[in-house]
Design an enzyme around this catalytic site. Sequence first.
Site, PDB file in Angstrom:
ATOM      1  N   ASP A 116     -14.530  10.170  31.357  1.00  0.00           N
ATOM      2  CA  ASP A 116     -14.915   8.873  30.817  1.00  0.00           C
ATOM      3  C   ASP A 116     -15.968   9.140  29.731  1.00  0.00           C
ATOM      4  OD1 ASP A 116     -15.462   5.986  30.795  1.00  0.00           O
ATOM      5  OD2 ASP A 116     -17.307   6.512  31.839  1.00  0.00           O
ATOM      6  N   ASP A 172     -18.563   6.257  28.080  1.00  0.00           N
ATOM      7  CA  ASP A 172     -19.798   5.484  28.239  1.00  0.00           C
ATOM      8  C   ASP A 172     -20.435   5.735  29.604  1.00  0.00           C
ATOM      9  OD1 ASP A 172     -19.830   4.118  25.750  1.00  0.00           O
ATOM     10  OD2 ASP A 172     -18.318   2.711  26.483  1.00  0.00           O
TER      11      ASP A 172
END
Length: 298
Positions: free
Chosen positions: A47, A49
């Site tokens: 991922d 953020d």
Amino acid sequence: MTFTMRGIENIPELSNPSVCMKDPQRVKDILQSMVKAGSNTLQVISDFDMTLTRFSHNGKRCPTCHNILDNSKVISEDCKQQLDHLLKTYYPIEIDSTRSVEEKLPLMVEWWTKAHDLLVEQKIQKNLLAEAVSESEVMLREGFQLFFDHLHEHSIPLLIFSAGIGDILEEVIRQAGVFHSNVNVFSNYMDFDESGVLRAFKGDLIHIYNKREGALLNTGHFQELRTRPNVLLMGDSLGDLSMADGVQDMENILKIGFLNDKVEERKQAYLDSYDIVLIKDETLEVPNAVLLHLTGNK
């Protein structure tokens, strides 16, 4: 042929106070299998953020890809207020441990769709994105240079799977000097007209809880990597756990989860889901140590 097993004890960083493991023996077994298979069988899926970027710095929240735009000069004050209202409405739902994913799902779609519609209304100009990123307070986690460079040096593919905005994400890593050739990004991309003005977002919406669908839609990418059945997965939400669902004939997966917020109420769910849980750790120290271990570097 004899093979020397190297386990957790060879990664002192796994003894850091921020590290929690429900089953250390399982982590050791996975690492041993991965070392034995060799780093040429490894791929990393992460991922972006709050996983590759910091959650906070000096007590202040760091921006996500969406926040970078929210806080920039490219959108109006009225739009900023509306986006802030959406954040305050939907973020508590996203991290609410008492609600099921099924319950959250339509609400997350609602949030992302409303936010994207607001951004499209702003007629954002493509040539202003780089400035929005450079003026923002986004920060990649400490140790990012080693993380990106080491993967590149060892030709290990890095797939960044993000519910953020791909154009912003790419600009962040480009400005940090780590957008190497081994990096692929699956995210929400802006669609600009011929004069460089935002008119829509491309393709299907990627949000925090539909990454499995995104993974399965991108089987072409995973097909190319079928000689790499060992996966290091990194995320900061339970929705990130499905990012590797498109990997074919997977042999081993080691899941590292960053628990940044609402620690006590979410800790057990993370321990039940991730192999290694990093609590309020703003660095990539542990993932880097694992990578160095897997590639035979001390």
